[in-house]
Design an enzyme around this catalytic site. Structure first.
Site, PDB file in Angstrom:
ATOM      1  N   SER A   8       0.815  -1.211   0.000  1.00 55.22           N
ATOM      2  CA  SER A   8       0.000   0.000   0.000  1.00 55.22           C
ATOM      3  C   SER A   8       0.849   1.261   0.000  1.00 55.22           C
ATOM      4  O   SER A   8       1.965   1.295   0.530  1.00 55.22           O
ATOM      5  CB  SER A   8      -0.929   0.010   1.219  1.00 55.22           C
ATOM      6  OG  SER A   8      -0.177  -0.003   2.422  1.00 55.22           O
ATOM      7  N   ASN A  52       6.409   3.072   3.511  1.00 54.42           N
ATOM      8  CA  ASN A  52       7.154   3.164   4.766  1.00 54.42           C
ATOM      9  C   ASN A  52       8.406   2.293   4.749  1.00 54.42           C
ATOM     10  O   ASN A  52       9.488   2.710   5.176  1.00 54.42           O
ATOM     11  CB  ASN A  52       6.266   2.747   5.938  1.00 54.42           C
ATOM     12  CG  ASN A  52       5.136   3.713   6.209  1.00 54.42           C
ATOM     13  OD1 ASN A  52       5.160   4.854   5.762  1.00 54.42           O
ATOM     14  ND2 ASN A  52       4.132   3.251   6.929  1.00 54.42           N
ATOM     15  N   GLN A 173      -4.076  -7.340   6.251  1.00 55.07           N
ATOM     16  CA  GLN A 173      -4.946  -7.968   5.257  1.00 55.07           C
ATOM     17  C   GLN A 173      -5.294  -9.405   5.616  1.00 55.07           C
ATOM     18  O   GLN A 173      -6.132 -10.024   4.944  1.00 55.07           O
ATOM     19  CB  GLN A 173      -4.306  -7.913   3.861  1.00 55.07           C
ATOM     20  CG  GLN A 173      -4.219  -6.516   3.263  1.00 55.07           C
ATOM     21  CD  GLN A 173      -5.587  -5.895   2.976  1.00 55.07           C
ATOM     22  OE1 GLN A 173      -6.569  -6.180   3.639  1.00 55.07           O
ATOM     23  NE2 GLN A 173      -5.649  -5.050   1.972  1.00 55.07           N
ATOM     24  N   LEU A 224       7.652  -9.313  18.476  1.00 52.79           N
ATOM     25  CA  LEU A 224       6.996  -9.584  19.756  1.00 52.79           C
ATOM     26  C   LEU A 224       6.799  -8.320  20.582  1.00 52.79           C
ATOM     27  O   LEU A 224       6.758  -8.386  21.805  1.00 52.79           O
ATOM     28  CB  LEU A 224       7.829 -10.602  20.549  1.00 52.79           C
ATOM     29  CG  LEU A 224       8.219 -11.894  19.819  1.00 52.79           C
ATOM     30  CD1 LEU A 224       9.199 -12.705  20.663  1.00 52.79           C
ATOM     31  CD2 LEU A 224       6.982 -12.715  19.492  1.00 52.79           C
ATOM     32  N   GLY A 225       6.699  -7.177  19.939  1.00 52.24           N
ATOM     33  CA  GLY A 225       6.520  -5.929  20.679  1.00 52.24           C
ATOM     34  C   GLY A 225       7.723  -5.647  21.562  1.00 52.24           C
ATOM     35  O   GLY A 225       8.879  -5.702  21.134  1.00 52.24           O
ATOM     36  N   GLY A 228      10.881  -7.955  21.649  1.00 55.08           N
ATOM     37  CA  GLY A 228      11.826  -8.092  20.550  1.00 55.08           C
ATOM     38  C   GLY A 228      11.304  -8.924  19.399  1.00 55.08           C
ATOM     39  O   GLY A 228      10.171  -8.773  18.959  1.00 55.08           O
ATOM     40  N   GLY A 256       6.453  -1.514  12.823  1.00 51.70           N
ATOM     41  CA  GLY A 256       6.696  -2.791  12.151  1.00 51.70           C
ATOM     42  C   GLY A 256       7.320  -2.621  10.787  1.00 51.70           C
ATOM     43  O   GLY A 256       8.185  -3.408  10.370  1.00 51.70           O
ATOM     44  N   ASP A 257       6.910  -1.579  10.082  1.00 52.35           N
ATOM     45  CA  ASP A 257       7.502  -1.294   8.769  1.00 52.35           C
ATOM     46  C   ASP A 257       8.975  -0.919   8.916  1.00 52.35           C
ATOM     47  O   ASP A 257       9.810  -1.294   8.083  1.00 52.35           O
ATOM     48  CB  ASP A 257       6.748  -0.164   8.076  1.00 52.35           C
ATOM     49  CG  ASP A 257       5.267  -0.468   7.901  1.00 52.35           C
ATOM     50  OD1 ASP A 257       4.918  -1.666   7.847  1.00 52.35           O
ATOM     51  OD2 ASP A 257       4.469   0.480   7.823  1.00 52.35           O
TER      52      ASP A 257
END
Length: 325
Positions: A8, A52, A173, A224-225, A228, A256-257
């Site tokens: 996107s 991104n 998605q 895992l936020g 890590g 995340g990107d």
């Protein structure tokens, strides 16, 4: 390493209402709601998963190829990305639709009223990878990130047919995909990239155990936020990489990107999986410290020092050898 990033491309239009939406709603008149809110400000931020990731790769000195569909209103955004090292020559420009757009108003209670216009994104299914590979004299990796679902499936199928290595990154998605779509996307992927929840949802929809998942993809990379990243693969011991040290969280948009961009950059530099994930974690931290997914800057000396502080002097030295001025 020639990396094409599909997915996107969008802009976020964010507004703030200095009041409470709830005060403007009449319980017995909700079936005829007609409201207009006078807002205090408007912030337009560049976004979209593929854009991104490509921006992050450009920040690290690579020249990724952006693949996605946009409208004629993309001109300013294109200039921004090209100034930051992104090849936009293979972006599809719609003749009828605008670039995808997220419009959101937030009140003082952090309640939100929002709309997402997919627009030109639905034309991404018309993009073929072979002309891109021909233009670049080959592709080393195709990143298939969140996009029009039909486009995602087309790209993964073409990668299998033409022998292009690819990474599957279904992210948001997944909610629109059934089990057969999930299998069609990930089958044969060099890398599967998800967060922890997405991994569970993907396995539930596809009916796969951990072992069965690794029979279909070579490497699984799961963020895992605050804990890590975990990396697993066939015939290898799992790898755990902690988050970078000293991160001052501001805005999670695009984190995340950022990780994906850093991880791919590490692979492009010839790093192993652990070191690549460390680069990804630090770049994700830079995104987390800024407001917006493309509002950060990689400053070479600072980045190298933070790599060394977080993951040791050897990590800093290895990045120094590849990160441009």
């Amino acid at each position: 390493m020639k990396i094409a990033v599909s997915g996107s491309i969008a802009t976020d239009h964010l507004m703030s209402f200095p009041g409470r939406f709830a005060d403007q709603l009449i319980a017995d008149q909700l079936h005829t709601v007609s409201l207009s809110f006078l807002v205090d400000d408007l912030v337009v931020r560049r976004g979209g998963v593929a854009a991104n990731i490509s921006f992050g790769l450009g920040q690290l000195g690579l020249r990724p190829v952006l693949l996605g569909a946009v409208g004629a209103d993309f001109a300013d955004y294109r200039s921004w990305l090209e100034r930051h090292g992104v090849d936009c020559d293979s972006v599809h420009v719609s003749e009828v639709a605008h670039t995808a757009r997220f419009v959101c108003t937030t009140d003082t209670e952090m309640c939100q009223i929002a709309s997402f216009y997919a627009g030109a994104m639905s034309e991404a299914r018309n993009i073929e990878l072979e002309p891109v590979a021909d233009r670049l004299a080959g592709l080393d990796l195709v990143m298939i990130s969140a996009n029009d679902p039909a486009a995602m499936l087309r790209h993964s199928q073409e990668c299998r047919e033409r022998g292009y290595a690819f990474a599957a990154d279904p992210s948001q998605q997944l909610a629109r995909m059934d089990g057969s779509d999930v299998l069609g996307l990930i089958e044969g992927a060099e890398y599967l990239m998800t967060n922890e929840y997405e991994k569970s949802l993907l396995q539930s929809k596809a009916g796969l155990t951990d072992d069965q998942l690794l029979d279909r993809v070579r490497i699984r990379v799961t963020t895992l936020g605050k804990d890590g990243v975990e990396i697993a693969g066939r015939d290898m011991a799992p790898i755990r990489v902690p988050v970078a040290r000293g991160i001052q969280a501001a805005d999670p948009t695009g984190v995340g990107d950022g990780f994906r961009a850093g991880f791919l950059a590490g692979l492009s530099w010839g790093f192993g999986l652990e070191r690549s994930a460390q680069v990804g974690c630090l770049l994700a931290g830079l995104v987390l410290e800024s407001f917006g997914a493309q509002e950060y800057e990689v400053r070479r000396d600072v980045f190298i020092k933070r790599m060394a502080d977080s993951y040791g002097d050897a990590a800093g030295d290895e990045v120094r050898a590849h990160l441009g001025q």
